[in-house]
Each structure stands twice: as structure tokens, then as C-alpha cells.
Design a protein around this motif. Structure first.
Motif, PDB file in Angstrom:
ATOM      1  N   TRP A  36     -48.045  97.443 -75.299  1.00 26.63           N
ATOM      2  CA  TRP A  36     -48.986  97.657 -74.201  1.00 26.63           C
ATOM      3  C   TRP A  36     -49.922  98.797 -74.612  1.00 26.63           C
ATOM      4  N   PHE A  37     -51.190  98.559 -74.374  1.00 25.00           N
ATOM      5  CA  PHE A  37     -52.225  99.563 -74.617  1.00 25.00           C
ATOM      6  C   PHE A  37     -53.034  99.715 -73.343  1.00 25.00           C
ATOM      7  N   ARG A  38     -53.831 100.762 -73.273  1.00 26.75           N
ATOM      8  CA  ARG A  38     -54.698 100.936 -72.118  1.00 26.75           C
ATOM      9  C   ARG A  38     -56.013 101.562 -72.556  1.00 26.75           C
ATOM     10  N   GLN A  39     -57.027 101.289 -71.765  1.00 26.47           N
ATOM     11  CA  GLN A  39     -58.339 101.832 -72.059  1.00 26.47           C
ATOM     12  C   GLN A  39     -59.015 102.260 -70.764  1.00 26.47           C
ATOM     13  N   ARG A  45     -59.202 102.792 -76.747  1.00 28.57           N
ATOM     14  CA  ARG A  45     -57.972 102.112 -76.348  1.00 28.57           C
ATOM     15  C   ARG A  45     -56.801 102.875 -76.952  1.00 28.57           C
ATOM     16  N   GLU A  46     -55.806 103.162 -76.141  1.00 29.01           N
ATOM     17  CA  GLU A  46     -54.686 103.963 -76.607  1.00 29.01           C
ATOM     18  C   GLU A  46     -53.358 103.253 -76.407  1.00 29.01           C
ATOM     19  N   PHE A  47     -52.442 103.591 -77.274  1.00 30.90           N
ATOM     20  CA  PHE A  47     -51.092 103.032 -77.253  1.00 30.90           C
ATOM     21  C   PHE A  47     -50.317 103.554 -76.053  1.00 30.90           C
ATOM     22  N   VAL A  48     -49.528 102.667 -75.435  1.00 27.43           N
ATOM     23  CA  VAL A  48     -48.673 103.060 -74.319  1.00 27.43           C
ATOM     24  C   VAL A  48     -47.202 102.909 -74.706  1.00 27.43           C
ATOM     25  N   GLN A  49     -46.785 101.673 -74.954  1.00 32.72           N
ATOM     26  CA  GLN A  49     -45.410 101.415 -75.361  1.00 32.72           C
ATOM     27  C   GLN A  49     -45.343 100.142 -76.185  1.00 32.72           C
ATOM     28  N   ALA A  50     -44.298 100.029 -76.982  1.00 33.20           N
ATOM     29  CA  ALA A  50     -44.066  98.822 -77.762  1.00 33.20           C
ATOM     30  C   ALA A  50     -42.578  98.564 -77.866  1.00 33.20           C
ATOM     31  N   ILE A  51     -42.249  97.295 -78.077  1.00 34.97           N
ATOM     32  CA  ILE A  51     -40.845  96.889 -78.186  1.00 34.97           C
ATOM     33  C   ILE A  51     -40.721  95.916 -79.344  1.00 34.97           C
ATOM     34  N   THR A  52     -39.658  96.053 -80.124  1.00 34.49           N
ATOM     35  CA  THR A  52     -39.453  95.160 -81.248  1.00 34.49           C
ATOM     36  C   THR A  52     -39.109  93.759 -80.780  1.00 34.49           C
ATOM     37  N   TYR A  80     -42.834  92.869 -69.989  1.00 39.37           N
ATOM     38  CA  TYR A  80     -43.102  93.599 -68.761  1.00 39.37           C
ATOM     39  C   TYR A  80     -43.380  95.071 -69.072  1.00 39.37           C
ATOM     40  N   LEU A  81     -44.098  95.705 -68.162  1.00 44.06           N
ATOM     41  CA  LEU A  81     -44.262  97.150 -68.206  1.00 44.06           C
ATOM     42  C   LEU A  81     -44.049  97.672 -66.789  1.00 44.06           C
ATOM     43  N   GLN A  82     -42.917  98.315 -66.584  1.00 41.91           N
ATOM     44  CA  GLN A  82     -42.630  98.938 -65.302  1.00 41.91           C
ATOM     45  C   GLN A  82     -43.213 100.337 -65.317  1.00 41.91           C
ATOM     46  N   MET A  83     -44.073 100.608 -64.362  1.00 33.10           N
ATOM     47  CA  MET A  83     -44.754 101.902 -64.311  1.00 33.10           C
ATOM     48  C   MET A  83     -44.380 102.611 -63.018  1.00 33.10           C
ATOM     49  N   ASN A  84     -43.730 103.742 -63.158  1.00 37.61           N
ATOM     50  CA  ASN A  84     -43.317 104.546 -62.013  1.00 37.61           C
ATOM     51  C   ASN A  84     -44.017 105.899 -62.041  1.00 37.61           C
ATOM     52  N   SER A  85     -43.990 106.576 -60.905  1.00 40.75           N
ATOM     53  CA  SER A  85     -44.584 107.915 -60.794  1.00 40.75           C
ATOM     54  C   SER A  85     -46.004 107.929 -61.347  1.00 40.75           C
ATOM     55  N   LEU A  86     -46.778 106.979 -60.918  1.00 44.65           N
ATOM     56  CA  LEU A  86     -48.136 106.830 -61.451  1.00 44.65           C
ATOM     57  C   LEU A  86     -49.012 108.015 -61.091  1.00 44.65           C
ATOM     58  N   LYS A  87     -49.904 108.340 -62.017  1.00 45.68           N
ATOM     59  CA  LYS A  87     -50.832 109.453 -61.863  1.00 45.68           C
ATOM     60  C   LYS A  87     -52.260 108.923 -61.963  1.00 45.68           C
ATOM     61  N   SER A  88     -53.193 109.689 -61.481  1.00 50.76           N
ATOM     62  CA  SER A  88     -54.591 109.251 -61.530  1.00 50.76           C
ATOM     63  C   SER A  88     -55.042 109.022 -62.970  1.00 50.76           C
ATOM     64  N   GLU A  89     -54.498 109.802 -63.892  1.00 50.51           N
ATOM     65  CA  GLU A  89     -54.883 109.641 -65.293  1.00 50.51           C
ATOM     66  C   GLU A  89     -54.323 108.373 -65.939  1.00 50.51           C
ATOM     67  N   ASP A  90     -53.482 107.641 -65.219  1.00 55.04           N
ATOM     68  CA  ASP A  90     -53.006 106.346 -65.710  1.00 55.04           C
ATOM     69  C   ASP A  90     -54.005 105.233 -65.408  1.00 55.04           C
ATOM     70  N   THR A  91     -55.047 105.539 -64.669  1.00 53.66           N
ATOM     71  CA  THR A  91     -56.057 104.535 -64.346  1.00 53.66           C
ATOM     72  C   THR A  91     -56.729 104.033 -65.619  1.00 53.66           C
ATOM     73  N   ALA A  92     -56.683 102.714 -65.807  1.00 56.78           N
ATOM     74  CA  ALA A  92     -57.222 102.105 -67.030  1.00 56.78           C
ATOM     75  C   ALA A  92     -57.070 100.599 -66.926  1.00 56.78           C
ATOM     76  N   VAL A  93     -57.681  99.910 -67.869  1.00 61.40           N
ATOM     77  CA  VAL A  93     -57.370  98.501 -68.080  1.00 61.40           C
ATOM     78  C   VAL A  93     -56.200  98.454 -69.062  1.00 61.40           C
ATOM     79  N   TYR A  94     -55.169  97.715 -68.689  1.00 55.52           N
ATOM     80  CA  TYR A  94     -53.967  97.616 -69.512  1.00 55.52           C
ATOM     81  C   TYR A  94     -53.951  96.276 -70.236  1.00 55.52           C
ATOM     82  N   TYR A  95     -53.690  96.349 -71.536  1.00 49.18           N
ATOM     83  CA  TYR A  95     -53.673  95.169 -72.385  1.00 49.18           C
ATOM     84  C   TYR A  95     -52.297  95.001 -73.018  1.00 49.18           C
TER      85      TYR A  95
END
Length: 122
Positions: A36-39, A45-52, A80-95
Motif C-alpha cells: 500500500w502506498f499513498r500520495q 507517492r510514499e510507501f505505507v505497508q507491504a506484505i510478502t 486489506y489495510l486496516q487504519m486506526n487512530s487516523l490523523k489529518s496527515e493520513d489524508t491522501a489517495v491510497y494505492y
């Protein structure tokens, strides 16, 4: 070819949660690492998480540590990407993206979804 479609984005208040899904078609995801990446507007565009491919290793950005969790269901060809405790700086398009042996580099991924908007209001 792998086609990826993200869903689950939306508007949420700070501190809230969202669960993004990425459904694949065309090929089984079982041979691919998934990321998962976000921009955000005006940013790279920045890396968020990855799974093997088998879920035995997860990579994550420090900015989401302890708040976001990636998971996959190869039988459903979905990530899936479960996102908790969201912050305003998490605002982005997620890919979501797929790539054999990929980890945190954008260039390691061959297939990308169209993105889903996540907006966190403060």
C-alpha cells in the motif's frame, strides 16, 4: 496481467478507522508481494505497508507503525489495510500494488490500482 481495484476510502474524523480493500483479478495474488502506498496533494507517492506473498513478513513506514495493519486473503485474492487512530496527515489517495518479491520501493511493483481517497478531518 493483474488488475487491482481499491475500495473502502472515504471521509472520517481524526481518531477514527477505515478498512481499505484491494481486490485482484486476472491472476492469483498468491505469487506476489502486496503493498500500500499513498500520495497527498503536492507530495511524492510514499510507501505505507507491504506484505510478502505468504504473509510471513510485513514492512511498514514509521509514520503508520502501531496504527495501520496490512493483511491478505489469497483465497479471496484480496489485500486489506486496516487504519486506526487516523490523523489529518493520513489524508491522501491510497494505492495498492503488486510485485514479485517487492518490499518498500515503488519501482519494485509492477501493477497498481487506480487509488481510493481517504480524507481525515481534524
Amino acid at each position: 496481467q493483474v488488475q487491482l481495484v481499491e475500495s473502502g476510502g472515504g471521509l472520517v474524523q481524526a481518531g477514527g478507522s477505515l478498512r481499505l480493500s484491494c481486490a485482484a483479478s486476472g491472476r492469483s495474488l498468491s505469487n506476489y508481494a502486496m503493498g500500500w502506498f499513498r500520495q497527498a496533494p503536492g507530495k511524492e507517492r510514499e510507501f505505507v505497508q507491504a506484505i510478502t506473498w505468504n504473509g510471513d513478513r510485513i514492512y511498514y513506514a514509521d509514520s503508520v507503525k502501531g496504527r495501520f495493519t496490512i493483511s491478505r486473503d489469497n483465497a479471496k485474492n484480496t489485500v486489506y489495510l486496516q487504519m486506526n487512530s487516523l490523523k489529518s496527515e493520513d489524508t491522501a489517495v491510497y494505492y495498492c500494488a503488486a510485485g514479485r518479491g517487492a518490499r518498500w520501493g515503488k519501482d519494485e511493483y509492477n501493477y497498481w490500482g487506480q487509488g481510493t481517497q481517504v480524507t481525515v478531518s481534524s
